[in-house]
Design a protein around this motif. Structure first.
Motif, PDB file in Angstrom:
ATOM      1  N   SER A  30      -6.539  37.536  37.670  1.00 32.23           N
ATOM      2  CA  SER A  30      -6.517  38.929  37.215  1.00 32.23           C
ATOM      3  C   SER A  30      -7.614  39.181  36.194  1.00 32.23           C
ATOM      4  CB  SER A  30      -5.164  39.274  36.591  1.00 32.23           C
ATOM      5  OG  SER A  30      -4.148  39.167  37.551  1.00 32.23           O
ATOM      6  N   LEU A  31      -7.746  38.290  35.233  1.00 37.38           N
ATOM      7  CA  LEU A  31      -8.763  38.451  34.196  1.00 37.38           C
ATOM      8  C   LEU A  31     -10.173  38.387  34.775  1.00 37.38           C
ATOM      9  CD1 LEU A  31      -7.126  36.310  31.386  1.00 37.38           C
ATOM     10  CD2 LEU A  31      -7.455  38.803  31.376  1.00 37.38           C
ATOM     11  N   GLN A  32     -10.338  37.633  35.858  1.00 36.67           N
ATOM     12  CA  GLN A  32     -11.638  37.531  36.516  1.00 36.67           C
ATOM     13  C   GLN A  32     -11.907  38.697  37.471  1.00 36.67           C
ATOM     14  OE1 GLN A  32     -11.203  33.558  38.197  1.00 36.67           O
ATOM     15  NE2 GLN A  32     -12.799  32.836  36.805  1.00 36.67           N
ATOM     16  N   ASP A  58     -15.927  31.382  33.840  1.00 38.74           N
ATOM     17  CA  ASP A  58     -15.377  30.459  34.838  1.00 38.74           C
ATOM     18  C   ASP A  58     -13.916  30.129  34.534  1.00 38.74           C
ATOM     19  OD1 ASP A  58     -15.334  27.407  33.617  1.00 38.74           O
ATOM     20  OD2 ASP A  58     -16.871  28.675  32.692  1.00 38.74           O
ATOM     21  N   GLU A  59     -13.221  29.695  35.574  1.00 37.00           N
ATOM     22  CA  GLU A  59     -11.790  29.439  35.512  1.00 37.00           C
ATOM     23  C   GLU A  59     -11.416  28.422  34.433  1.00 37.00           C
ATOM     24  OE1 GLU A  59      -8.176  27.851  38.391  1.00 37.00           O
ATOM     25  OE2 GLU A  59     -10.030  28.577  39.304  1.00 37.00           O
ATOM     26  N   GLN A  60     -12.177  27.340  34.334  1.00 34.00           N
ATOM     27  CA  GLN A  60     -11.837  26.285  33.366  1.00 34.00           C
ATOM     28  C   GLN A  60     -11.932  26.796  31.931  1.00 34.00           C
ATOM     29  OE1 GLN A  60     -10.501  23.200  34.141  1.00 34.00           O
ATOM     30  NE2 GLN A  60     -10.031  23.318  31.966  1.00 34.00           N
ATOM     31  N   THR A  61     -12.912  27.623  31.634  1.00 34.80           N
ATOM     32  CA  THR A  61     -13.059  28.171  30.285  1.00 34.80           C
ATOM     33  C   THR A  61     -11.856  29.044  29.936  1.00 34.80           C
ATOM     34  OG1 THR A  61     -15.467  28.109  30.443  1.00 34.80           O
ATOM     35  CG2 THR A  61     -14.521  29.576  28.781  1.00 34.80           C
ATOM     36  N   ILE A  62     -11.425  29.883  30.885  1.00 37.27           N
ATOM     37  CA  ILE A  62     -10.255  30.736  30.641  1.00 37.27           C
ATOM     38  C   ILE A  62      -9.008  29.864  30.474  1.00 37.27           C
ATOM     39  CG2 ILE A  62      -8.781  32.561  31.563  1.00 37.27           C
ATOM     40  CD1 ILE A  62     -11.278  33.595  33.086  1.00 37.27           C
ATOM     41  N   GLU A 108      -4.809  27.452  26.935  1.00 34.81           N
ATOM     42  CA  GLU A 108      -4.224  26.276  26.292  1.00 34.81           C
ATOM     43  C   GLU A 108      -4.345  26.356  24.772  1.00 34.81           C
ATOM     44  OE1 GLU A 108      -2.276  24.089  27.671  1.00 34.81           O
ATOM     45  OE2 GLU A 108      -2.614  25.084  29.584  1.00 34.81           O
ATOM     46  N   THR A 109      -5.450  26.878  24.266  1.00 30.81           N
ATOM     47  CA  THR A 109      -5.640  27.058  22.831  1.00 30.81           C
ATOM     48  C   THR A 109      -4.603  28.035  22.281  1.00 30.81           C
ATOM     49  OG1 THR A 109      -8.002  26.569  22.988  1.00 30.81           O
ATOM     50  CG2 THR A 109      -7.276  27.809  21.049  1.00 30.81           C
ATOM     51  N   LEU A 110      -4.369  29.131  23.017  1.00 28.80           N
ATOM     52  CA  LEU A 110      -3.370  30.120  22.592  1.00 28.80           C
ATOM     53  C   LEU A 110      -1.958  29.548  22.629  1.00 28.80           C
ATOM     54  CD1 LEU A 110      -4.859  33.264  24.364  1.00 28.80           C
ATOM     55  CD2 LEU A 110      -4.855  32.786  21.900  1.00 28.80           C
TER      56      LEU A 110
END
Length: 80
Positions: free
Chosen positions: A20-22, A47-51, A56-58
């Motif tokens: 959705s974000l992409q 890219d997907e991995q960055t999102i 994971e950070t959140l």
């Protein structure tokens, strides 16, 4: 904020949230109206991995949490 509230906590996990974000399309997005949610496509160039890393950070910071089926919830929400 309203778009995030609609997307987070409604039974969607990382994959649908990332798509959705992409700005992704397809039945997983279109059939559930995720292309109408605020925030749709806002990270189209990322890219997907960055999102995924940001999610994971959140989660680690307690701003998001995971539900029983790995759905994403607001860190303050409880599952019903």
């Amino acid at each position: 904020m309203a778009g995030r509230q609609k997307l987070i906590g409604r039974g969607f996990g990382d994959r649908k949230t990332i798509l959705s974000l992409q700005g992704g399309t397809g039945e997983d997005i279109d059939d559930q109206g995720l292309d109408q949610v605020g925030g749709y496509g806002e990270l189209a160039g990322m890219d997907e991995q960055t999102i995924k890393d940001r999610i994971e950070t959140l989660v680690a910071a307690g701003l998001l949490k995971r539900g029983i089926y790995h759905t994403l919830l607001d860190g303050k929400e409880t599952e019903s």
